[in-house]
Motif scaffolding. Structure first.
Motif, mmCIF file in Angstrom:
data_model
loop_
_atom_site.group_PDB
_atom_site.id
_atom_site.type_symbol
_atom_site.label_atom_id
_atom_site.label_comp_id
_atom_site.label_asym_id
_atom_site.label_seq_id
_atom_site.Cartn_x
_atom_site.Cartn_y
_atom_site.Cartn_z
ATOM 1 N N ILE A 1 0.857 -1.190 0.000
ATOM 2 C CA ILE A 1 0.000 0.000 0.000
ATOM 3 C C ILE A 1 0.887 1.232 0.000
ATOM 4 C CG2 ILE A 1 -1.734 1.295 1.303
ATOM 5 C CD1 ILE A 1 -2.473 -1.436 2.670
ATOM 6 N N MET A 2 0.662 2.131 -0.975
ATOM 7 C CA MET A 2 1.416 3.385 -0.998
ATOM 8 C C MET A 2 0.512 4.520 -0.523
ATOM 9 S SD MET A 2 4.254 5.005 -1.625
ATOM 10 C CE MET A 2 5.312 4.064 -2.745
ATOM 11 N N ILE A 3 0.997 5.298 0.421
ATOM 12 C CA ILE A 3 0.245 6.435 0.955
ATOM 13 C C ILE A 3 0.969 7.717 0.560
ATOM 14 C CG2 ILE A 3 -0.597 7.547 3.071
ATOM 15 C CD1 ILE A 3 -0.422 4.709 4.384
ATOM 16 N N GLY A 4 0.268 8.602 -0.172
ATOM 17 C CA GLY A 4 0.914 9.846 -0.591
ATOM 18 C C GLY A 4 -0.054 10.741 -1.333
ATOM 19 N N THR A 5 0.433 11.909 -1.696
ATOM 20 C CA THR A 5 -0.466 12.895 -2.285
ATOM 21 C C THR A 5 -0.081 13.328 -3.702
ATOM 22 O OG1 THR A 5 0.841 14.635 -1.257
ATOM 23 C CG2 THR A 5 -1.099 13.881 -0.046
ATOM 24 N N ARG A 6 1.204 13.318 -4.017
ATOM 25 C CA ARG A 6 1.637 13.865 -5.305
ATOM 26 C C ARG A 6 1.165 12.956 -6.443
ATOM 27 N NH1 ARG A 6 5.190 18.156 -5.818
ATOM 28 N NH2 ARG A 6 5.442 17.957 -3.563
ATOM 29 N N ALA A 7 0.315 13.499 -7.308
ATOM 30 C CA ALA A 7 -0.434 12.676 -8.270
ATOM 31 C C ALA A 7 0.452 11.839 -9.181
ATOM 32 C CB ALA A 7 -1.343 13.570 -9.113
ATOM 33 N N LYS B 1 -8.233 3.570 6.131
ATOM 34 C CA LYS B 1 -8.245 2.906 4.826
ATOM 35 C C LYS B 1 -7.286 1.711 4.823
ATOM 36 C CE LYS B 1 -9.331 2.538 0.450
ATOM 37 N NZ LYS B 1 -10.677 2.147 0.038
ATOM 38 N N VAL B 2 -6.121 1.874 5.484
ATOM 39 C CA VAL B 2 -5.177 0.750 5.584
ATOM 40 C C VAL B 2 -5.861 -0.423 6.293
ATOM 41 C CG1 VAL B 2 -3.033 -0.076 6.661
ATOM 42 C CG2 VAL B 2 -3.085 2.145 5.485
ATOM 43 N N ARG B 3 -6.570 -0.110 7.364
ATOM 44 C CA ARG B 3 -7.252 -1.187 8.097
ATOM 45 C C ARG B 3 -8.341 -1.829 7.230
ATOM 46 N NH1 ARG B 3 -5.781 1.774 12.566
ATOM 47 N NH2 ARG B 3 -7.571 3.169 12.479
ATOM 48 N N THR C 1 -6.942 -4.425 5.127
ATOM 49 C CA THR C 1 -6.239 -5.505 5.832
ATOM 50 C C THR C 1 -7.155 -6.190 6.852
ATOM 51 O OG1 THR C 1 -5.405 -3.835 7.379
ATOM 52 C CG2 THR C 1 -3.933 -4.474 5.595
ATOM 53 N N ASN C 2 -8.381 -6.407 6.465
ATOM 54 C CA ASN C 2 -9.365 -7.064 7.350
ATOM 55 C C ASN C 2 -9.474 -6.406 8.714
ATOM 56 O OD1 ASN C 2 -9.885 -9.121 5.426
ATOM 57 N ND2 ASN C 2 -7.991 -10.150 6.047
ATOM 58 N N GLY C 3 -9.207 -5.117 8.762
ATOM 59 C CA GLY C 3 -9.380 -4.390 10.011
ATOM 60 C C GLY C 3 -8.147 -4.330 10.906
ATOM 61 N N TYR C 4 -7.061 -4.976 10.497
ATOM 62 C CA TYR C 4 -5.915 -5.084 11.391
ATOM 63 C C TYR C 4 -4.891 -3.950 11.274
ATOM 64 C CZ TYR C 4 -7.542 -9.773 12.466
ATOM 65 O OH TYR C 4 -8.280 -10.826 12.895
ATOM 66 N N GLY C 5 -4.631 -3.485 10.080
ATOM 67 C CA GLY C 5 -3.521 -2.565 9.847
ATOM 68 C C GLY C 5 -2.379 -3.305 9.177
ATOM 69 N N ALA C 6 -1.396 -2.547 8.713
ATOM 70 C CA ALA C 6 -0.269 -3.143 7.991
ATOM 71 C C ALA C 6 0.686 -3.821 8.960
ATOM 72 C CB ALA C 6 0.465 -2.063 7.195
ATOM 73 N N ASP C 7 1.307 -4.911 8.516
ATOM 74 C CA ASP C 7 2.285 -5.610 9.350
ATOM 75 C C ASP C 7 3.540 -4.752 9.522
ATOM 76 O OD1 ASP C 7 1.050 -8.413 9.598
ATOM 77 O OD2 ASP C 7 0.934 -8.019 7.458
ATOM 78 N N VAL C 8 3.911 -4.083 8.460
ATOM 79 C CA VAL C 8 5.095 -3.221 8.466
ATOM 80 C C VAL C 8 4.725 -1.924 7.769
ATOM 81 C CG1 VAL C 8 7.421 -2.943 7.505
ATOM 82 C CG2 VAL C 8 6.709 -5.171 8.414
#
Lengths: 349, 349, 349, 349
Positions: free
Chosen positions: A201-207, A231-233, A236-243
């Motif tokens: 999953i990449m999180i960022g703003t620059r298009a 959104k990450v959760r 990921t079935n509600g858990y969050g990212a492992d790393v």
């Protein structure tokens, strides 16, 4: 070998220029002189120019390059003149206390290319020649099947991405979230599958950068448009990212990283921080969160080259611009202002 | 089996008493009922009573005990009535998302003994009987060669010490510094050699506890009398400790821990923090420091028992007092005020 | 639920048939009954039929399948009727001595699906229903995004490939050579990049299987046409493969594996051996070779499913044929004689 | 520095003598010359003399020693004349293919002390001076607090014991069985607790050595008096040892090792084998047994010294005899015939 060469010099905050410099010479039997065939500009060059990383005025800068061996000292046995090589940002001896402990970026005898007075004061890489101490330990051969551009980023941004993942407990199938779609973040995306990553999953703003991340297979989240951690959760079935690998280096991105990691997960901080940040230690305890960070250890470059040679990693898409050393100040301007959808600019001496 | 028993109940901040409670019953096929033969008081009981850990009023408390199986559910196959067992603080199912990821303290189906409303709300251990869910997964047999006192601390403070070290990269010969000579810190000292520790340094101020640490082989530092971090470096050829385990949980002890670790080392935080702490992230980056923390995973108790049985670990010296359940409020008073050189008080129902 | 079902039964060496069997029932609170929606035939079914693996006559066989939960025991909390699940070959309890040590295939309470009298004697998978003990621990949910065929091989051949690599020291960029391009060998090829493999070399003779290996990216070597070990060294700068996975199980393939591994490398034996083999221990010492082997631990299936869901692994190409349970004897014939370029046959009850 | 020195020379099978030799000189900038202050005789010297290890006639032998730096090459930066150092048996460069892979005993540029024509042909250690290539990488400083005898065995037998355990999956509390109570076996016993060993079992027949093992805490088994494997299982609740280290090197001891390991366990072979041995691969598969072996990697000597300095390891009890270099042929006689309850003989030049 000629006596003079051109190179970028840092004079003081906000002030760099292309100067005439002396071509470096062998100083110790384990040194090598490398004629640079391709170099580039890195985000940490900007940190340096802006004064976030403090180096002495009149330091030659630049630290990401590849080239050809021009000359080796008498104790160098793995390389000879004419060999194509990758120069690492951090040069290490391999036998001091820190090298033995595995923290080669903290090497007591080595140094950093292009960071002036910091740790050893080696020359820069945005120039024509560079002296590399501990050549046998530090340099890496470029296989015949690979071009300079294929491996240009091995010595710094790929090494950093590798380092960010190598030291966190990542298991096959784990979800890796990345905050910050710059060159390091995009390299993390490329290399995460080698460490077994499942979803990325990449999180960022620059298009334009997010478009690259998406095209290369990442799920993407724009924190200006939605709650990133939620959104990450959701992904990921509600858990969050492992790393979560944080590549932006500001309190907001830290908070996104911290809020996006699952209980029992790891946050790998690859951004640079000007000052202390308030960290919710109590939440860390209750949620079993580990924070990993550090200056990149450049001791896994051979592995990276093998991965590139085998086609497992490909970062050549990051090189969006090609310019001459004579035009490097213009290149700096484009890179700093992220003009023209730039990611990395290859600089040819 | 009788119907009523005595047990410590938390009524609200600063308010506990010994009450008559219903003896627990089997609720699920994988449950076991354990008759407690020895229990104790833990520092985290004090956190709870003082309101730092928030649990509902009228909760039975206590979470460190050993006993004898009274009854098992029909799906329990590893234990039978009459077996002597250790009860872990955190009960885990072994198959939920977190258990599979190795974070058993975050188990989605399990719970915590003696922490009221937190995660599952199981009964307490400062009483006569306790119900243990997932008995096959959670309970541990006590070998015939060991007494109750030999293993009384396995379910919590030893487990915590083990957890503190198991998850940091510790190599044979590494120096381990410990901040805080309480029961957990002293257990870290006892167990560190099992993980390969070379020198062990205890940092603390309370004279009788520091005397115990010294007698059992630690180098000792009193931060009121000397600069602790400087002294750690003096004892480590100038480098600092490879691993620092922080067992005190306040900003001053955090700073000592952070300043005492070497570049490239790890800080393992086992204290409890009421609120966020300002962390020098920039120094963490420049010095390659990792911060590890979390609630204890109680899934290595069998290993610990094997170590005690083989004579590698011995923590029975920590039990300085023996009292009856009827006198537990007095025991709490002694423990809280650290009177009479107390370390741990064994409570007999 | 009906009372009778059809299933493959082993009567004695070389003798199987499709018989009417009783539909299995819940026996313990942690059991589940799974209605099989897709099954398949495995090389180890042939070993069993040929008498290399010794099971009692009149045993139901087959061990690789997926299905839908029909019913669960009262202690099953992670699954309910209607859930789509993968059934592992080896069922494990999660808390016995071997499970705690990580050797779940040696579980003291679990068993093997479809291997008659061996370890627990569970029913077979080439049928309509199967009883699965320790359902919470053993079964794995199938995500909505995946079809039965996507995950049909997770419970055995993919698990074996994962197991073959998980337990050897493989570093990013390492060369992995595989001896034997059968379903397991091809799964090793698919999954090796997840463990960081660089170059992948397949060694084998059967043309259509080698063509598949090549098409999916392996370098290929035919030991009938060239010296396999020499060729491996030629492809690895003269060193040999870092890891060799042997999937054929005969003295010739063992020798190829042993001769192809580099000094300091590992040989992972996944074939079955009828009898002892002479091993050059002295060469093992002088060349620092490790030999790893064993029955597959089926405790990493969740990770595998995450990898398939994220698109990192894809093994659906292995399913070359689709047949009905009624025609399974014909399917066995095709599979055994490797007719019609068969790799795996999906069997629909 | 004088020009001539005495040293043991191997002339051919069964034929050694003390000869006058040239004092070695610096040959490369990374060399050091060490004046030997204490040396010893090793079981592998006997293998060499008996022709099991093949070296050229007229080779100087001996490979376990400590000393004082006499002179260093111009590229040596970690050591200077006068430093007390440990000389490792295997000298390694730190940057060749094998060193980077972690197999430093297979170093392409280094060599072995005292093994004549094998890998690099360095001089011997049963003499007065020795040249050590790659001094910065290979030598280890002796702390002031330790005597020569304290660290005499670090460069070979302790290193071998460390190596035997470092590379097998050993968990805290595991039972370690050792076959062969010679110097290496006794060092494995000493060092196993550092890797977390619980029970330690020594299997052997020679009474005085078994008495030492028992006195230092091992459970002991004499295979001439009882079935060793059965007894191991009796001591381990019926399971067998988690790890067995074989230090004898004959088919009988191999069988004892193999039969004594538990399912899922590891056999670490540290003996030398003249020829191939028949290995029950099928049992290895069915019982999940791993076999690990190799020539010792001498890259963990610093860690060992830290452990000795901290008092975690103590092997000085192994030095039962002290003799002069002039009397070394007599020392060889005593050592070979295991006269006078000898374990190791310290030889003073």
């Amino acid at each position: 070998m000629k006596k003079k060469m051109k190179g970028v010099v840092f004079h003081g905050i906000g002030d760099i220029s292309l100067e005439e410099l002396d071509v470096p010479k062998i100083q110790k039997p384990s040194d090598a002189i490398v004629r640079i065939t391709l170099s580039t500009i890195c985000g940490s060059d900007l940190h340096l120019i802006h004064g976030q990383t403090v180096v002495d005025p009149e330091s030659p800068i630049g630290h990401e390059c590849v080239g050809v061996i021009e000359e080796v000292g008498e104790d160098v046995s793995s390389f000879k003149a004419g060999d194509r090589v990758i120069v690492p940002t951090f040069v290490h001896c391999g036998n001091c206390f820190y090298c033995r402990k595995g923290s080669t970026s903290q090497c007591e005898k080595g140094g950093i290319i292009g960071f002036g007075s910091i740790r050893g004061g080696l020359g820069g890489a945005q120039t024509e020649y560079v002296r590399v101490p501990f050549a046998d330990m530090s340099l890496v051969n470029i296989p015949k099947t690979l071009t300079d551009e294929d491996v240009l980023l091995v010595g710094d941004v790929i090494a950093t991405a590798y380092f960010a993942l190598e030291n966190v407990p990542i298991k096959p199938g784990d979800t890796v979230a990345i905050v910050g779609p710059g060159p390091i973040g995009l390299c993390v995306q490329e290399i995460a599958p080698v460490f077994g990553a499942g979803k990325i999953i990449m999180i960022g703003t620059r298009a334009y950068r997010m478009a690259v991340a998406k095209e290369r297979g990442a799920l993407i989240i724009n924190p200006n448009q939605e709650n990133a951690a939620e959104k990450v959760r959701e992904l990921t079935n509600g858990y969050g990212a492992d790393v979560v690998v944080e590549c932006a280096g500001n309190p907001e991105s830290f908070k996104i990283a911290f809020d996006s990691v699952r209980k029992g997960g790891s946050v790998s901080l690859m951004g640079m921080w000007g000052k202390p940040v308030e960290v919710p230690l109590n939440e860390m305890v209750m949620n079993n969160i580990t924070i990993f960070t550090g200056l990149v250890d450049c001791d896994r470059l051979h592995e990276t080259v093998q991965l590139i040679e085998a086609g497992r990693i490909n970062t050549s898409f990051l090189i969006t611009h090609r310019m001459k050393l004579d035009d490097i100040l213009e290149a700096y301007r484009i890179f700093e202002h992220k003009e023209d959808n730039v990611l990395k600019i290859a600089i040819k001496p």
